[in-house]
Enzyme design. Structure first.
Site, mmCIF file in Angstrom:
data_model
loop_
_atom_site.group_PDB
_atom_site.id
_atom_site.type_symbol
_atom_site.label_atom_id
_atom_site.label_comp_id
_atom_site.label_asym_id
_atom_site.label_seq_id
_atom_site.Cartn_x
_atom_site.Cartn_y
_atom_site.Cartn_z
ATOM 1 N N THR A 140 -0.737 -7.128 -3.893
ATOM 2 C CA THR A 140 -1.364 -8.214 -4.666
ATOM 3 C C THR A 140 -2.863 -8.385 -4.398
ATOM 4 O O THR A 140 -3.444 -9.375 -4.841
ATOM 5 C CB THR A 140 -0.670 -9.562 -4.365
ATOM 6 O OG1 THR A 140 -0.869 -9.872 -2.973
ATOM 7 C CG2 THR A 140 0.801 -9.547 -4.695
ATOM 8 N N TRP A 141 -3.462 -7.453 -3.669
ATOM 9 C CA TRP A 141 -4.883 -7.610 -3.336
ATOM 10 C C TRP A 141 -5.701 -7.703 -4.634
ATOM 11 O O TRP A 141 -5.537 -6.854 -5.508
ATOM 12 C CB TRP A 141 -5.344 -6.413 -2.495
ATOM 13 C CG TRP A 141 -6.679 -6.574 -1.846
ATOM 14 C CD1 TRP A 141 -7.392 -7.719 -1.672
ATOM 15 C CD2 TRP A 141 -7.453 -5.525 -1.250
ATOM 16 N NE1 TRP A 141 -8.561 -7.443 -0.989
ATOM 17 C CE2 TRP A 141 -8.626 -6.113 -0.726
ATOM 18 C CE3 TRP A 141 -7.260 -4.143 -1.085
ATOM 19 C CZ2 TRP A 141 -9.613 -5.369 -0.073
ATOM 20 C CZ3 TRP A 141 -8.237 -3.402 -0.434
ATOM 21 C CH2 TRP A 141 -9.398 -4.019 0.069
ATOM 22 N N ASP A 190 3.805 -8.102 -1.282
ATOM 23 C CA ASP A 190 2.891 -8.125 -0.146
ATOM 24 C C ASP A 190 1.630 -8.906 -0.482
ATOM 25 O O ASP A 190 0.986 -8.649 -1.495
ATOM 26 C CB ASP A 190 2.480 -6.686 0.215
ATOM 27 C CG ASP A 190 1.455 -6.659 1.320
ATOM 28 O OD1 ASP A 190 1.844 -6.879 2.486
ATOM 29 O OD2 ASP A 190 0.250 -6.461 1.038
ATOM 30 N N TYR A 214 -6.551 -12.581 1.061
ATOM 31 C CA TYR A 214 -6.768 -12.208 -0.336
ATOM 32 C C TYR A 214 -7.240 -13.417 -1.147
ATOM 33 O O TYR A 214 -6.529 -14.424 -1.261
ATOM 34 C CB TYR A 214 -5.491 -11.604 -0.955
ATOM 35 C CG TYR A 214 -5.018 -10.324 -0.274
ATOM 36 C CD1 TYR A 214 -5.832 -9.644 0.628
ATOM 37 C CD2 TYR A 214 -3.754 -9.792 -0.531
ATOM 38 C CE1 TYR A 214 -5.407 -8.479 1.263
ATOM 39 C CE2 TYR A 214 -3.328 -8.621 0.093
ATOM 40 C CZ TYR A 214 -4.165 -7.975 0.992
ATOM 41 O OH TYR A 214 -3.736 -6.824 1.607
ATOM 42 N N GLN A 272 2.002 -1.670 8.626
ATOM 43 C CA GLN A 272 1.512 -1.384 7.271
ATOM 44 C C GLN A 272 0.198 -0.614 7.392
ATOM 45 O O GLN A 272 -0.768 -1.130 7.959
ATOM 46 C CB GLN A 272 1.315 -2.702 6.507
ATOM 47 C CG GLN A 272 0.922 -2.486 5.063
ATOM 48 C CD GLN A 272 0.683 -3.791 4.310
ATOM 49 O OE1 GLN A 272 -0.442 -4.137 3.974
ATOM 50 N NE2 GLN A 272 1.747 -4.522 4.051
ATOM 51 N N TYR A 300 0.169 1.366 2.325
ATOM 52 C CA TYR A 300 -0.680 0.627 1.373
ATOM 53 C C TYR A 300 -1.637 1.576 0.648
ATOM 54 O O TYR A 300 -1.836 2.702 1.086
ATOM 55 C CB TYR A 300 -1.361 -0.566 2.032
ATOM 56 C CG TYR A 300 -2.524 -0.366 2.979
ATOM 57 C CD1 TYR A 300 -3.770 0.080 2.538
ATOM 58 C CD2 TYR A 300 -2.404 -0.709 4.324
ATOM 59 C CE1 TYR A 300 -4.844 0.200 3.400
ATOM 60 C CE2 TYR A 300 -3.484 -0.595 5.194
ATOM 61 C CZ TYR A 300 -4.704 -0.133 4.716
ATOM 62 O OH TYR A 300 -5.767 -0.017 5.573
HETATM 63 P P1 NAP Z 1 -3.324 0.825 -4.950
HETATM 64 O O1 NAP Z 1 -2.039 0.142 -5.035
HETATM 65 O O2 NAP Z 1 -3.360 2.240 -4.450
HETATM 66 O O3 NAP Z 1 -4.049 0.827 -6.373
HETATM 67 C C1 NAP Z 1 -4.210 -0.334 -7.146
HETATM 68 C C2 NAP Z 1 -4.996 0.053 -8.406
HETATM 69 O O4 NAP Z 1 -4.249 1.029 -9.148
HETATM 70 C C3 NAP Z 1 -5.222 -1.112 -9.357
HETATM 71 O O5 NAP Z 1 -6.519 -0.950 -9.912
HETATM 72 C C4 NAP Z 1 -4.153 -0.936 -10.437
HETATM 73 O O6 NAP Z 1 -4.604 -1.362 -11.696
HETATM 74 C C5 NAP Z 1 -4.011 0.561 -10.465
HETATM 75 N N1 NAP Z 1 -2.644 0.973 -10.849
HETATM 76 C C6 NAP Z 1 -1.468 0.547 -10.336
HETATM 77 N N2 NAP Z 1 -0.430 1.189 -10.904
HETATM 78 C C7 NAP Z 1 -0.988 2.045 -11.808
HETATM 79 C C8 NAP Z 1 -0.435 2.972 -12.718
HETATM 80 N N3 NAP Z 1 0.889 3.181 -12.803
HETATM 81 N N4 NAP Z 1 -1.283 3.701 -13.495
HETATM 82 C C9 NAP Z 1 -2.622 3.507 -13.412
HETATM 83 N N5 NAP Z 1 -3.212 2.635 -12.564
HETATM 84 C C10 NAP Z 1 -2.388 1.913 -11.766
HETATM 85 O O7 NAP Z 1 -4.382 0.022 -4.061
HETATM 86 P P2 NAP Z 1 -4.404 -1.328 -3.214
HETATM 87 O O8 NAP Z 1 -4.307 -2.501 -4.088
HETATM 88 O O9 NAP Z 1 -5.556 -1.196 -2.285
HETATM 89 O O10 NAP Z 1 -3.103 -1.213 -2.264
HETATM 90 C C11 NAP Z 1 -1.862 -1.777 -2.602
HETATM 91 C C12 NAP Z 1 -1.579 -3.032 -1.819
HETATM 92 O O11 NAP Z 1 -1.542 -2.749 -0.419
HETATM 93 C C13 NAP Z 1 -2.666 -4.111 -1.924
HETATM 94 O O12 NAP Z 1 -2.653 -4.753 -3.170
HETATM 95 C C14 NAP Z 1 -2.323 -4.943 -0.743
HETATM 96 O O13 NAP Z 1 -1.207 -5.769 -1.025
HETATM 97 C C15 NAP Z 1 -1.983 -3.885 0.294
HETATM 98 N N6 NAP Z 1 -3.140 -3.494 1.138
HETATM 99 C C16 NAP Z 1 -3.093 -3.782 2.470
HETATM 100 C C17 NAP Z 1 -4.160 -3.456 3.280
HETATM 101 C C18 NAP Z 1 -4.096 -3.789 4.752
HETATM 102 O O14 NAP Z 1 -5.128 -3.737 5.435
HETATM 103 N N7 NAP Z 1 -2.939 -4.101 5.282
HETATM 104 C C19 NAP Z 1 -5.304 -2.823 2.768
HETATM 105 C C20 NAP Z 1 -5.308 -2.503 1.410
HETATM 106 C C21 NAP Z 1 -4.216 -2.824 0.618
HETATM 107 P P3 NAP Z 1 -4.065 -2.705 -12.430
HETATM 108 O O15 NAP Z 1 -4.135 -3.787 -11.408
HETATM 109 O O16 NAP Z 1 -4.986 -2.844 -13.591
HETATM 110 O O17 NAP Z 1 -2.627 -2.438 -12.851
#
Ligand code: NAP
Length: 277
Positions: free
Chosen positions: A20-21, A49, A54, A163, A191
């Protein structure tokens, strides 16, 4: 139903959840983001998550509304800042997250990254929250091998997950962190599994996707989920992306395809420091 991964205490959680970031921060996207989260839960992506960080609480508040009436169908994960990981502050941070999320307990509470609070103190504070019924499990995030070893030495054997950043272009954790977590039966939570969309240009992913009738990012997600112990949490603020991600769970990559991806994104041969986003 989505394939399940077991936490160390045996509780099953879906292998694919929702990140949900950067959600809930823009009024013009809110309706579609709400619909995406809700449709994701309907499709079985019920592990959600989030973090107090966030949107400075805005994402938790957004989820509090988006999950109204369906919270009990979800496995809700939030994270505390390292500066809140002390005995007194963790309880207050948790209460604030619960209030924003409009719920009475978290299913999993993570230390977002390691800070200066001694791990013994954080472990005690987490266990106290479990005893108080405010959280059901606890874990950590962005812990490298030494940190996991220190955590165990600090009495943290009950840690449910770590994570970490893991995707085709970030395979460093395969060298020693994932093996160490396997020894401890601690499932990794991956993630940024599609590298925030940047893997879309990979010719290997495009070619494999063409054969399966899939988009390249679906192949990238299927690759992360090839490991039966991994839980992963792509963030999708659009319903079409949520549906595509759901479909990726059922994709089985062939041995040849996995070899093609290994050639394009080599597995690590040496230790490298854990990467973070
Ligand atoms: P991600 O999930 O790798 O990528 C998210 C991006 O991909 C968004 O721009 C989304 O666009 C796009 N997307 C998602 N599904 C898609 C699809 N099927 N086709 C095309 N584009 C797609 O990156 P993230 O948000 O960094 O990582 C996921 C989650 O992990 C975060 O949201 C957070 O909850 C967690 N996280 C944790 C940490 C930590 O330090 N613990 C760090 C980073 C992330 P749309 O939104 O437009 O659909």
């Amino acid at each position: 139903m989505i394939r399940q991964v077991r936490l160390p205490d045996g509780e099953p959680v879906p292998a694919l959840g929702q990140g949900t970031w950067r959600m809930g921060e823009r009024a013009d996207r809110r309706a579609e983001e709400t619909a995406s989260i809700q449709e994701g839960v309907d499709l079985g992506l019920s592990l959600i998550d989030t973090a107090e960080m966030y949107g400075d609480g805005a994402t938790e508040a957004f989820l509090g509304e988006a999950l109204a009436g369906i919270r009990d169908k979800t496995f809700l994960v939030s994270k505390a800042y390292p500066q809140n990981a002390s005995r007194g502050r963790l309880a207050r941070a948790c209460d604030a997250s619960l209030k924003r999320l409009k719920t009475d307990r978290l299913d999993l509470y993570l230390l977002h990254w390691r800070g200066s609070v001694p791990l013994e103190e954080t472990v005690e504070a987490m266990q106290a929250l479990v005893s108080a019924g405010k959280i059901r499990h606890w874990g950590v995030s962005n812990f490298d091998v030494d940190d996991v070893d220190d955590l165990i030495a600090a009495g943290g054997a009950a840690c449910a997950t770590n994570q970490v950043l893991y995707n085709l272009s970030r395979r460093g954790v395969e060298f020693d962190l994932l093996p160490r977590m396997s020894e401890r039966r601690m499932p990794p939570m991956a993630y940024s599994p599609i590298e925030q969309g940047r893997l879309v240009t990979s010719s290997a992913l495009i070619e494999i996707g063409r054969r399966h009738g899939l988009a390249p990012l679906q192949v990238a997600l299927a690759w992360v989920m090839r490991r039966s112990d991994v839980i992963t949490i792509p963030k999708a603020g659009r319903r079409d992306h949520v549906r595509q991600n759901r479909a990726a769970v059922d994709v089985a990559l062939t041995t040849d395809e996995l070899a093609t991806l290994d050639a394009a994104f080599p597995a690590p041969r040496n230790k490298s420091a854990l990467e973070m986003l």
